[in-house]
Design a protein around this motif. Structure first.
Motif, PDB file in Angstrom:
ATOM      1  N   ALA A  80       0.865  -1.170   0.000  1.00 17.45           N
ATOM      2  CA  ALA A  80       0.000   0.000   0.000  1.00 17.45           C
ATOM      3  C   ALA A  80       0.908   1.228   0.000  1.00 17.45           C
ATOM      4  N   MET A  81       0.465   2.267  -0.675  1.00 17.13           N
ATOM      5  CA  MET A  81       1.274   3.476  -0.805  1.00 17.13           C
ATOM      6  C   MET A  81       0.523   4.670  -0.240  1.00 17.13           C
ATOM      7  N   GLY A  82       1.282   5.613   0.268  1.00 14.89           N
ATOM      8  CA  GLY A  82       0.662   6.821   0.807  1.00 14.89           C
ATOM      9  C   GLY A  82       1.441   8.056   0.427  1.00 14.89           C
ATOM     10  N   TRP A  83       0.742   9.158   0.396  1.00 16.20           N
ATOM     11  CA  TRP A  83       1.361  10.481   0.261  1.00 16.20           C
ATOM     12  C   TRP A  83       1.088  11.254   1.553  1.00 16.20           C
ATOM     13  N   PHE A  84       2.136  11.880   2.034  1.00 19.91           N
ATOM     14  CA  PHE A  84       2.045  12.745   3.212  1.00 19.91           C
ATOM     15  C   PHE A  84       2.689  14.072   2.870  1.00 19.91           C
ATOM     16  N   ARG A  85       2.469  15.061   3.722  1.00 21.37           N
ATOM     17  CA  ARG A  85       3.122  16.343   3.489  1.00 21.37           C
ATOM     18  C   ARG A  85       3.508  16.971   4.811  1.00 21.37           C
ATOM     19  N   GLN A  86       4.530  17.812   4.721  1.00 14.56           N
ATOM     20  CA  GLN A  86       4.982  18.521   5.913  1.00 14.56           C
ATOM     21  C   GLN A  86       5.361  19.933   5.535  1.00 14.56           C
ATOM     22  N   ALA A  87       4.661  20.871   6.139  1.00 14.59           N
ATOM     23  CA  ALA A  87       4.946  22.288   5.941  1.00 14.59           C
ATOM     24  C   ALA A  87       5.884  22.758   7.045  1.00 14.59           C
ATOM     25  N   ARG A 117       3.890  16.417  10.215  1.00 11.05           N
ATOM     26  CA  ARG A 117       3.614  15.691   8.980  1.00 11.05           C
ATOM     27  C   ARG A 117       2.160  15.249   9.000  1.00 11.05           C
ATOM     28  N   GLU A 118       1.467  15.375   7.862  1.00 14.92           N
ATOM     29  CA  GLU A 118       0.065  15.007   7.826  1.00 14.92           C
ATOM     30  C   GLU A 118      -0.252  14.131   6.620  1.00 14.92           C
ATOM     31  N   PHE A 119      -1.232  13.310   6.819  1.00 11.11           N
ATOM     32  CA  PHE A 119      -1.697  12.394   5.787  1.00 11.11           C
ATOM     33  C   PHE A 119      -2.378  13.156   4.663  1.00 11.11           C
ATOM     34  N   VAL A 120      -2.127  12.729   3.416  1.00  7.46           N
ATOM     35  CA  VAL A 120      -2.781  13.325   2.252  1.00  7.46           C
ATOM     36  C   VAL A 120      -3.677  12.294   1.551  1.00  7.46           C
ATOM     37  N   ALA A 121      -3.084  11.164   1.166  1.00  3.01           N
ATOM     38  CA  ALA A 121      -3.849  10.165   0.412  1.00  3.01           C
ATOM     39  C   ALA A 121      -3.150   8.817   0.504  1.00  3.01           C
ATOM     40  N   THR A 122      -3.927   7.756   0.283  1.00  2.73           N
ATOM     41  CA  THR A 122      -3.378   6.417   0.297  1.00  2.73           C
ATOM     42  C   THR A 122      -4.098   5.559  -0.731  1.00  2.73           C
ATOM     43  N   ILE A 123      -3.396   4.538  -1.227  1.00  2.00           N
ATOM     44  CA  ILE A 123      -3.980   3.633  -2.208  1.00  2.00           C
ATOM     45  C   ILE A 123      -3.525   2.212  -1.890  1.00  2.00           C
ATOM     46  N   SER A 124      -4.430   1.280  -2.047  1.00  2.00           N
ATOM     47  CA  SER A 124      -4.122  -0.128  -1.794  1.00  2.00           C
ATOM     48  C   SER A 124      -3.239  -0.688  -2.894  1.00  2.00           C
ATOM     49  N   VAL A 170       6.530  20.049   1.743  1.00  2.00           N
ATOM     50  CA  VAL A 170       7.283  18.932   1.172  1.00  2.00           C
ATOM     51  C   VAL A 170       6.356  17.727   1.148  1.00  2.00           C
ATOM     52  N   TYR A 171       6.237  17.113  -0.012  1.00  2.00           N
ATOM     53  CA  TYR A 171       5.372  15.952  -0.167  1.00  2.00           C
ATOM     54  C   TYR A 171       6.235  14.696  -0.208  1.00  2.00           C
ATOM     55  N   LEU A 172       5.862  13.734   0.609  1.00  2.00           N
ATOM     56  CA  LEU A 172       6.621  12.494   0.717  1.00  2.00           C
ATOM     57  C   LEU A 172       5.733  11.301   0.406  1.00  2.00           C
ATOM     58  N   CYS A 173       6.315  10.320  -0.265  1.00  2.00           N
ATOM     59  CA  CYS A 173       5.571   9.079  -0.455  1.00  2.00           C
ATOM     60  C   CYS A 173       6.107   8.028   0.514  1.00  2.00           C
ATOM     61  N   GLN A 176      12.451  10.811   0.067  1.00  2.00           N
ATOM     62  CA  GLN A 176      13.063  12.028   0.617  1.00  2.00           C
ATOM     63  C   GLN A 176      12.157  13.244   0.501  1.00  2.00           C
ATOM     64  N   GLY A 177      11.194  13.161  -0.392  1.00  2.00           N
ATOM     65  CA  GLY A 177      10.245  14.255  -0.528  1.00  2.00           C
ATOM     66  C   GLY A 177      10.540  15.160  -1.713  1.00  2.00           C
TER      67      GLY A 177
END
Length: 127
Positions: A33-40, A45-52, A93-96, A119-120
């Motif tokens: 499963a993969m996710g995108w997070f971001r940190q300003a 750091r906060e959750f953005v989206a995830t996919i199975s 910064v967006y991180l996977c 690394q973002g």
């Protein structure tokens, strides 16, 4: 060991669009499963989206629903984040991230569930 590299970030005006990519190597991508997070700056750091790993299940943070779309191409070992109608507050910064899951429809919203991180890539939205 799974290695991931994000790309596609940059400077965009408010209301514009960007597509982020995250290319993975070193693991069985189609079982993660993969996710995108971001940190300003100055923020958690906060959750953005995830996919199975099957691609059939997704989940989004409320603040991106209707604007962002997560997708994946298992043949290319890549996950994408299409970001539309960008706002100033999307600057971060967006991180996977990746986590192995047992089921093709499992998604993960919690950053502490993830085992591997990129690394973002910086996204800056200007007025």
């Amino acid at each position: 060991q799974v290695h991931m590299v994000e790309s596609g970030g940059g400077l965009v005006q408010a209301g514009g669009s960007l597509r982020l990519s995250c290319a993975a190597s070193g693991g069985t991508f189609n079982r993660f499963a993969m996710g995108w997070f971001r940190q300003a700056p100055g923020k958690e750091r906060e959750f953005v989206a995830t996919i199975s790993w099957g691609g059939g299940a997704t989940a989004y943070a409320d603040f991106v629903k209707g604007r962002f779309t997560i997708s994946r191409d298992n043949a290319k070992n890549t996950v994408y984040l299409q970001m539309n109608t960008l706002k100033l507050e999307d600057t971060a910064v967006y991180l996977c991230a990746a986590v192995r899951t047992a089921y093709s429809v499992s998604v993960r919203r919690n950053q502490y569930d993830y085992d591997y991180w990129g690394q973002g890539t910086q996204v800056t939205v200007s007025s």
